[in-house]
Design an enzyme around this catalytic site. Structure first.
Site, PDB file in Angstrom:
ATOM      1  N   HIS A  77       0.821  -1.222   0.000  1.00 20.27           N
ATOM      2  CA  HIS A  77       0.000   0.000   0.000  1.00 20.27           C
ATOM      3  C   HIS A  77       0.856   1.275   0.000  1.00 20.27           C
ATOM      4  O   HIS A  77       0.359   2.359  -0.281  1.00 20.27           O
ATOM      5  CB  HIS A  77      -0.979  -0.004   1.183  1.00 20.27           C
ATOM      6  CG  HIS A  77      -0.369   0.339   2.509  1.00 20.27           C
ATOM      7  ND1 HIS A  77      -0.021  -0.605   3.447  1.00 20.27           N
ATOM      8  CD2 HIS A  77      -0.055   1.547   3.057  1.00 20.27           C
ATOM      9  CE1 HIS A  77       0.472  -0.007   4.518  1.00 20.27           C
ATOM     10  NE2 HIS A  77       0.454   1.306   4.312  1.00 20.27           N
ATOM     11  N   SER A 127       4.381   1.955   8.230  1.00 23.10           N
ATOM     12  CA  SER A 127       3.959   0.984   7.222  1.00 23.10           C
ATOM     13  C   SER A 127       5.140   0.427   6.446  1.00 23.10           C
ATOM     14  O   SER A 127       6.064   1.155   6.069  1.00 23.10           O
ATOM     15  CB  SER A 127       2.989   1.646   6.247  1.00 23.10           C
ATOM     16  OG  SER A 127       1.780   1.962   6.881  1.00 23.10           O
ATOM     17  N   GLY A 128       5.096  -0.878   6.202  1.00 21.52           N
ATOM     18  CA  GLY A 128       6.155  -1.534   5.448  1.00 21.52           C
ATOM     19  C   GLY A 128       7.329  -1.963   6.290  1.00 21.52           C
ATOM     20  O   GLY A 128       8.182  -2.722   5.823  1.00 21.52           O
TER      21      GLY A 128
END
Length: 855
Positions: free
Chosen positions: A656, A805-806
């Site tokens: 995403h 994120s990630g």
């Protein structure tokens, strides 16, 4: 030599005894027999009485043998013990009050140094000659340095002491650690000496005074920082079997600040390992040691030390054959502290030990007199407290300590509170001459004694915490008082037999969370049965029978021996195609596959430093603590997402992060830069940080940008990275690898430190726990897929957030190797109660990662 001489004595004694015993006995017997044979029979009785009886002869021989043995033993003792010599070396310093210090005394090669050193050696010889316990055994002395005050001479003295006199000599020196000077000896060789101090010395340290091949002398200059390193740093390791020392000086009446910016020597694994010592003196004497260091430290670890005078001594003793780069250090001079402590007033404020968070200097006393408004009481909250010394007796606080209300505090303590019964309180801090620490940081507050924590819960220690932390299953008070005498919320908590409250999802997770095991008591299968990882009960006889009776392999996973089993999605498959009964066998240090494939490609998951989401509720990580953590910067936006290094050319992140939005093509590899080895976002250009672009971004083809299912991507770097102490890959788990409910896992990142807040500059870390998948699905109905896992706490408090994120979910396995358990994906808010973070399951997508990257 001693043992050889004793052995020879025992051998000689044995031969001599044997000869006397048997030779003499044989002659006597033969003589008697001849007399019996040739004399008349009627005289035989008379003849028999002439010689001693046989037992008398034997007794005489035995007595003679014992006396001879005793005599030989005394001779052996005399030569091997009475005359055996032991080398004793003492380091110390003496003060000469009628000589002024000149710059030439700093240079050991100067004529002035040599002349003064010669006189000091003569003084020492005269002084020792007047002390019966030392004079007869004195051999030599050497002067290693001089410093101001009027002149302080640092020296070593060598004695050759008979073995039986060693204890007496040690007693003379150690009684006061000072040689008591007769009044007539205070003026010797035109010197007036007011003190002479000596300490027993490690012989390894003493050698540094005689070998100048690795000896350096440095002087700080006003407004300048002076740097030094171990020989060869950083391109080659420091020398083997070395004795190195650095004499550090500043101007008179100033003190020195020393910082190790990089430190990596052999681990502290045994006696005789490589060691760095720092002394608040120019003589390497233990009572003036500031710190002893070995092993490796993260660059962010505080290694700043202060002196109490204008000199310091740094020594390096190397004994191992291991190859390490050594250290890089710097020092500068600063004004000596004229006072420590003071008067503090007002409703609140803060105070700390000198130079905090650096190490406070030795030999210092501070007093703070604190006064708050009338009709109020004083509360002192120590937020950080580190007064630890390696040789201090536990609990005695005889060395460094804080004293309040007549009670002393020392050691390492979590946050704690001390209160007064009036509006005044006095805090005293004492540091002795050796071993310093980072000290404390504290705040003082005024409070109403009738309501010390308005609108909050008061711990028995005096600490105030939010009421919603009461009875939530976590000890927010250091004395656990917030979790005592609770009435648990049955909707969210389990009531332990000991009346503690614990989150429901901890029940039957295989861990004793209550402390009395009551959360696990009703979870067991019937007697003579085994509980599978999936909850199924099977007969005990089916455990370790080389059959997967559970269906998830758990009945065969923890058996002493490892064998091949039928392959399922729960079993580990070797490269040869056979599957193992053992769970999580990859890179555990044991070769379980016959072809060794379970231990291939295992140069991963290890970090150089072992010391202890924006992560909400997290804390600063140490530099190099998470060397696989990557910061992804989008052009013109700075840090946007995190990633994990899995090889020299590939990263794993969240799909995403690369969705095009608001007209920005995040899917374009040229938009991104990857920062590896980064710790502080404000220091991206520092050495050690490696910057790379991308060749390609490969999101999972099945990624759903609405549900976030299959939220994973792999990124290929435009050129390989170089592995260093702060850049290393994390291990990828096999598709059969399990991370059970209740397991603690670390989440890291530079994301927001609170919901709706701003990102962190320093990499954050937070410890969270895997939540049972059934509980996860019930908390987030119709949102969790098999590619997702919930990790966090039901009561909130610690979580990943925007900007994380990630990034990696790092799981420390039993052997200390770290595996990538998950990828930060999504969540409802940050650190909310009953809303744990959701992460992409890496084992489920392991085959896809290998297909795309070859890793």
């Amino acid at each position: 030599m001693k043992s050889n001489r004793a052995q020879k004595g025992r051998g000689g004694k044995k031969d001599l005894g044997a000869g006397l015993k048997y030779s003499q006995q044989s002659q006597n017997i033969n003589g008697i027999e001849e007399g019996v044979e040739f004399l008349p029979a009627n005289n035989s009785r008379k003849v028999e009485k002439r010689g001693p009886k046989r037992w008398i002869v034997l007794l005489a021989l035995v007595t003679f043998f014992i006396l001879l043995s005793l005599m030989v033993g005394i001779l052996v003792w005399h030569f091997n013990y009475q005359n055996a010599r032991v080398q004793k070396i003492f380091n110390g310093y003496l003060r000469i009050t009628n000589v002024n210090f000149i710059d030439a005394y700093e240079n050991p090669n100067s004529t002035e140094f040599a002349n003064l050193a010669s006189k000091v050696k003569e003084v020492l010889k005269i002084l020792y000659s007047g002390i019966p316990a030392l004079g007869p055994f004195y051999k030599d002395s050497g002067v290693t340095a001089f410093s101001e005050g009027s002149v302080i001479a640092y020296y070593w003295s060598e004695f050759s002491v008979p073995q039986y006199k060693v204890q007496e000599v040690d007693r003379v020196i150690s009684k006061e650690n000072a040689i008591m000077l007769p009044l007539r000896s205070r003026a010797v060789q035109s010197f007036t000496v007011d003190s002479i101090v000596a300490f027993p010395t490690d012989a390894r340290t003493a050698q540094t005074t005689r070998d100048n091949s690795c000896s350096f002398s440095l002087h700080a200059h006003a407004g300048e920082v002076t740097r030094f390193t171990t020989p060869g740093f950083p391109d080659s390791p420091y020398p083997l079997r070395a004795r190195c020392q650095w004499v550090l000086r500043g101007d008179a009446d100033l003190v020195l600040s020393l910082t190790f910016q990089s430190f990596d020597i052999a681990p502290c694994d045994a006696a005789g390992s490589d060691t760095v010592m720092v002394y608040d003196s120019l003589s390497p004497v233990e009572p003036r040691a500031v710190v002893q260091l070995c092993g490796s430290y993260s660059p962010s670890y505080n290694l700043t030390f202060l002196s109490s005078q204008n000199v310091m001594l740094v020594t390096l003793i190397t004994n191992t054959v291991r190859r390490h780069p050594g250290f890089k250090a710097e020092f500068f001079q600063l004004p000596k502290m004229t006072q420590c402590g003071g008067y503090l007033s007002g409703e609140q404020g803060t105070f700390n030990t000198p130079y905090y968070p650096g190490h406070y200097p030795p030999n210092i006393d501070c007093t703070w007199n604190i006064e708050v408004p009338r009709k109020q009481n004083v509360k002192i909250r120590f937020k950080f407290f580190y007064l630890v010394e390696p040789h201090a007796t536990l609990g005695t606080c005889m060395k460094d300590f804080v004293e309040i209300n007549g009670e002393k505090y020392c050691g390492e303590k979590p946050q704690f509170v001390v209160t007064s019964n009036t509006n005044k309180i006095t805090v005293k801090f004492h540091s002795d001459e050796s071993y310093t620490d980072t000290g404390f940081f504290a705040e003082y507050l005024s409070y109403d004694s009738s309501d010390p924590c308005p609108g909050m819960f008061t711990c028995k220690t005096g600490r105030c915490i939010s009421n919603n932390l009461r009875c939530d299953g976590w000890a927010d008070c250091t004395d656990f008082s917030d979790e005592l005498q609770c009435v648990c919320n049955s909707t969210h908590h389990f009531t332990c037999t000991n009346k503690l409250c614990k989150p429901l999802y901890w029940v039957c997770d295989g861990l004793n969370d209550c402390g009395d095991n009551s959360d696990e008591l009703q979870c067991n299968c019937p007697a003579q049965t085994f509980k599978c990882g999936n909850g199924k009960c099977i007969p005990e006889s089916q455990k370790c029978d080389k059959q997967d009776n559970c269906g998830d392999g758990s009945d065969e996973a923890e058996c002493e021996s490892v064998w091949t089993v039928s392959c399922t999605k729960y079993t580990y498959k070797c490269r040869s195609g056979v599957c193992l009964s053992k769970g999580n066998p990859e890179c555990d240090g044991k070769k379980d596959c016959s072809d060794g494939s379970d231990e291939n490609n295992c140069d991963c998951g290890l970090r150089s430093f072992s010391k202890q989401s924006r992560i909400v509720g997290g804390q600063n990580s140490d530099e190099g603590e998470w060397p696989w953590q990557v910061s992804l910067h989008a052009e013109g936006q700075g840090h946007v997402c995190g990633a994990s290094l899995i090889s020299s050319t590939w990263l794993v992140s969240a799909a995403h992060c690369f969705l095009d939005e608001l007209g920005i093509k995040y899917s374009d590899p040229s938009l991104w830069k990857a920062y590896l080895g980064l710790h502080d976002q404000s220091k991206r250009s520092t050495s050690g940080v490696q910057v790379r672009g991308f060749k390609q971004i490969i999101p999972h083809a099945a990624f759903n940008d609405f549900t976030f299912d299959y939220d994973i991507a792999v990124l290929e770097l435009d050129k390989p990275v170089e592995y260093t102490s702060v850049v290393r890959p994390i291990c990828l788990p096999d598709s059969s690898h399990t991370f059970p409910a209740g397991k603690t896992i670390w989440v890291t990142g530079w994301g927001h430190t609170k919901e709706g807040g701003s990102g962190a500059l320093v990499l954050q870390k937070g410890e969270i726990r895997v939540i049972n998948q059934t509980t996860c699905e019930s908390l987030l109905p119709n949102q969790v897929t098999p590619r997702m896992m919930c990790v966090g706490f039901l009561n909130g408090g610690v979580d990943s957030c925007q900007g994380d994120s990630g990034g990696p979910l790092s799981s420390v396995e039993n052997d200390g190797r770290i595996f990538l358990a998950g990828v930060v994906s999504w969540g409802e808010g940050c650190a909310r109660r009953n809303k744990p973070g959701v992460y992409t399951r890496v084992p489920v997508l392991r085959d896809w990662i290998k297909e795309k990257t070859g890793v």
